[in-house]
Design a protein around this motif. Structure first.
Motif, mmCIF file in Angstrom:
data_model
loop_
_atom_site.group_PDB
_atom_site.id
_atom_site.type_symbol
_atom_site.label_atom_id
_atom_site.label_comp_id
_atom_site.label_asym_id
_atom_site.label_seq_id
_atom_site.Cartn_x
_atom_site.Cartn_y
_atom_site.Cartn_z
ATOM 1 N N TYR A 153 -41.205 0.968 20.999
ATOM 2 C CA TYR A 153 -42.000 0.981 22.233
ATOM 3 C C TYR A 153 -43.450 0.577 21.997
ATOM 4 O O TYR A 153 -44.205 0.384 22.955
ATOM 5 N N ASP A 154 -43.856 0.457 20.715
ATOM 6 C CA ASP A 154 -45.205 -0.049 20.405
ATOM 7 C C ASP A 154 -45.252 -1.579 20.440
ATOM 8 O O ASP A 154 -46.339 -2.156 20.390
ATOM 9 N N ALA A 155 -44.099 -2.219 20.461
ATOM 10 C CA ALA A 155 -44.060 -3.673 20.637
ATOM 11 C C ALA A 155 -44.229 -3.957 22.122
ATOM 12 O O ALA A 155 -43.778 -3.179 22.962
ATOM 13 N N SER A 156 -44.887 -5.059 22.441
ATOM 14 C CA SER A 156 -45.084 -5.334 23.865
ATOM 15 C C SER A 156 -45.193 -6.825 24.132
ATOM 16 O O SER A 156 -45.658 -7.593 23.292
ATOM 17 N N ILE A 157 -44.755 -7.177 25.328
ATOM 18 C CA ILE A 157 -44.911 -8.558 25.785
ATOM 19 C C ILE A 157 -46.340 -8.731 26.288
ATOM 20 O O ILE A 157 -46.834 -7.919 27.082
ATOM 21 N N ILE A 158 -47.004 -9.750 25.785
ATOM 22 C CA ILE A 158 -48.365 -10.058 26.233
ATOM 23 C C ILE A 158 -48.300 -11.343 27.057
ATOM 24 O O ILE A 158 -47.815 -12.376 26.575
ATOM 25 N N GLN A 159 -48.769 -11.233 28.283
ATOM 26 C CA GLN A 159 -48.845 -12.417 29.143
ATOM 27 C C GLN A 159 -50.101 -13.197 28.752
ATOM 28 O O GLN A 159 -51.204 -12.674 28.849
ATOM 29 N N LEU A 160 -49.918 -14.390 28.265
ATOM 30 C CA LEU A 160 -51.053 -15.193 27.796
ATOM 31 C C LEU A 160 -51.604 -16.021 28.950
ATOM 32 O O LEU A 160 -50.865 -16.351 29.890
ATOM 33 N N PRO A 161 -52.893 -16.362 28.874
ATOM 34 C CA PRO A 161 -53.456 -17.153 29.976
ATOM 35 C C PRO A 161 -52.851 -18.558 30.018
ATOM 36 O O PRO A 161 -52.459 -19.095 28.973
ATOM 37 N N ARG A 162 -52.785 -19.104 31.196
ATOM 38 C CA ARG A 162 -52.279 -20.475 31.331
ATOM 39 C C ARG A 162 -53.245 -21.265 32.202
ATOM 40 O O ARG A 162 -53.535 -20.867 33.327
ATOM 41 N N ILE A 163 -53.762 -22.327 31.640
ATOM 42 C CA ILE A 163 -54.621 -23.228 32.408
ATOM 43 C C ILE A 163 -53.683 -24.279 32.985
ATOM 44 O O ILE A 163 -53.128 -25.105 32.248
#
Ligand code: TYD
Length: 143
Positions: A12-22
């Motif tokens: 549960y310490d792993a997580s999906i990170i939404q990265l910025p998108r230009i």
């Protein structure tokens, strides 16, 4: 940055990170900066490619290394394991990364044709940081 001890890290310490998108009609850009979009400073970048159909990668844990894993092209699944619980993440977008703290066993499976697995890593390569046998991993998590 919250530091998670590798012996105690949980799936549960792993997580999906939404990265910025230009976004642009002529194509998109995603930029990742040290300690801004991701919770560590990047020391190394590597990528897996030309993975034959049906092949799996990983099958190990790291004692100290933190990673952000991105499907820069195509898709694949990452099965993580903290010696008690397993979780599966599907990566299929270049603007989405999986943050993995240290101390989690991982298998990368189900690579699509042409998949590129981009890995941003907190440390340089060191074979001494790998745990390559599952029974050794189980003991490490019980410390
Ligand atoms: P490994 O990390 O075990 O591959 P995977 O987890 O993708 O299945 O690495 C495979 C081989 O490549 C191993 O002999 C070490 C070498 N290697 C390097 O020399 N430098 C690196 O940065 C990486 C990631 C691997």
């Amino acid at each position: 940055m919250k530091t998670i001890s590798p012996e105690n890290s949980r799936v549960y310490d792993a997580s999906i990170i939404q990265l910025p998108r230009i976004f642009a009609q002529k194509g998109n850009i995603t930029a990742i900066n040290n300690e801004k979009e991701i919770p560590f400073a990047i020391k190394r970048i590597y990528y897996l490619y030309d993975v034959p159909g049906g092949e799996s990668r990983g099958g190990h844990a790291h004692k100290e290394l933190m990673q952000l894993i991105v499907a820069a092209s195509g898709s694949f699944d990452i099965v993580i394991d903290d010696s008690k619980i397993k979780r599966t993440f599907t990566l299929a977008r270049p603007d989405c990364g999986l943050f993995l703290p240290a101390g989690l066993w991982r298998e990368l499976v189900n690579f699509s044709s042409g998949a590129i697995c981009l890995v941003l890593a907190s440390l340089e390569y060191s074979e001494g940081d790998y745990i390559r046998f599952y029974d050794e991993f189980s003991k490490f998590k019980k410390q």
